[in-house]
Motif scaffolding. Structure first.
Motif: not given
Length: 199
Positions: A27-40
């Motif tokens: 993968g990309k080596g980092r966790p996928t951000p949560k939807r709430k964090q991406a929208e913010a």
């Protein structure tokens, strides 16, 4: 001959080397951000904090842009002209129209004189007033024919100089409308004199 082979199958070395090991990072080596964090992170303020100051700055920017375009239209500097007036084709069209005497450029003065004469003579000499209006209509027809002849000759020159792709939609209207304007009121200002046709 066509039966199954009794020898056990061994994987090829190439396939063995290509198989991923469980310890290798995927993968990309980092966790996928949560939807709430991406929208913010994507949120932008629709309305600035100081709306009055923002509106004032926008008006100042628009005024500066208009002033720059007006100066460019006066001097012929194409860098700051509106998009519809930029380019070598549009400049050639303007120079060709400005170098030619057209019936259209005299239309407004002729129409003003004809209307004043018609109103002045409507009671005293109604027949003469009628002839004035007929002459005005004939002048309008002659100016339209002159505009058509202008575009016909200009189109041939544009194709010869710039190719067929230069004659885009709107070029004919651009030339004819300019020909029907009084020369001092044309914008951008004429950069050539009468008779000084472009090569």
């Amino acid at each position: 001959m066509f039966g199954r082979s009794k020898e056990p199958l061994t994987p090829s070395p190439a396939l063995t080397e290509a198989a991923p090991t469980p310890d290798a990072p995927a993968g990309k080596g980092r966790p996928t951000p949560k939807r709430k964090q991406a929208e913010a992170a994507n949120k932008r303020p629709l309305v600035p904090d100081d709306r009055r100051a923002a509106a004032k700055a926008a008006r100042a920017a628009q005024r500066e842009q208009r002033d720059r375009e007006y100066r460019a239209m006066q001097t012929g500097d194409e860098r700051f002209m509106p998009a519809k007036d930029r380019g070598p084709v549009r400049r050639y069209v303007r120079d060709w129209v400005d170098a030619r005497w057209s019936l259209g450029e005299l239309f407004l003065p002729v129409a003003a004189v004809a209307l004043v004469a018609q109103f002045a003579l409507a009671q005293a000499a109604p027949l003469f007033a009628f002839y004035v209006i007929v002459a005005l209509y004939l002048y309008v027809l002659a100016a339209i024919v002159d505009g058509w002849l202008l575009w016909r000759g200009l189109k041939k020159r544009l194709v010869a100089k710039f190719g067929t792709q230069a004659v885009i939609k709107g070029t004919a209207m651009y030339a004819v409308l300019r020909a029907f304007q009084i020369r001092p009121s044309r914008m951008p200002k004429p950069q050539v004199k009468h008779g000084q046709k472009p090569a």
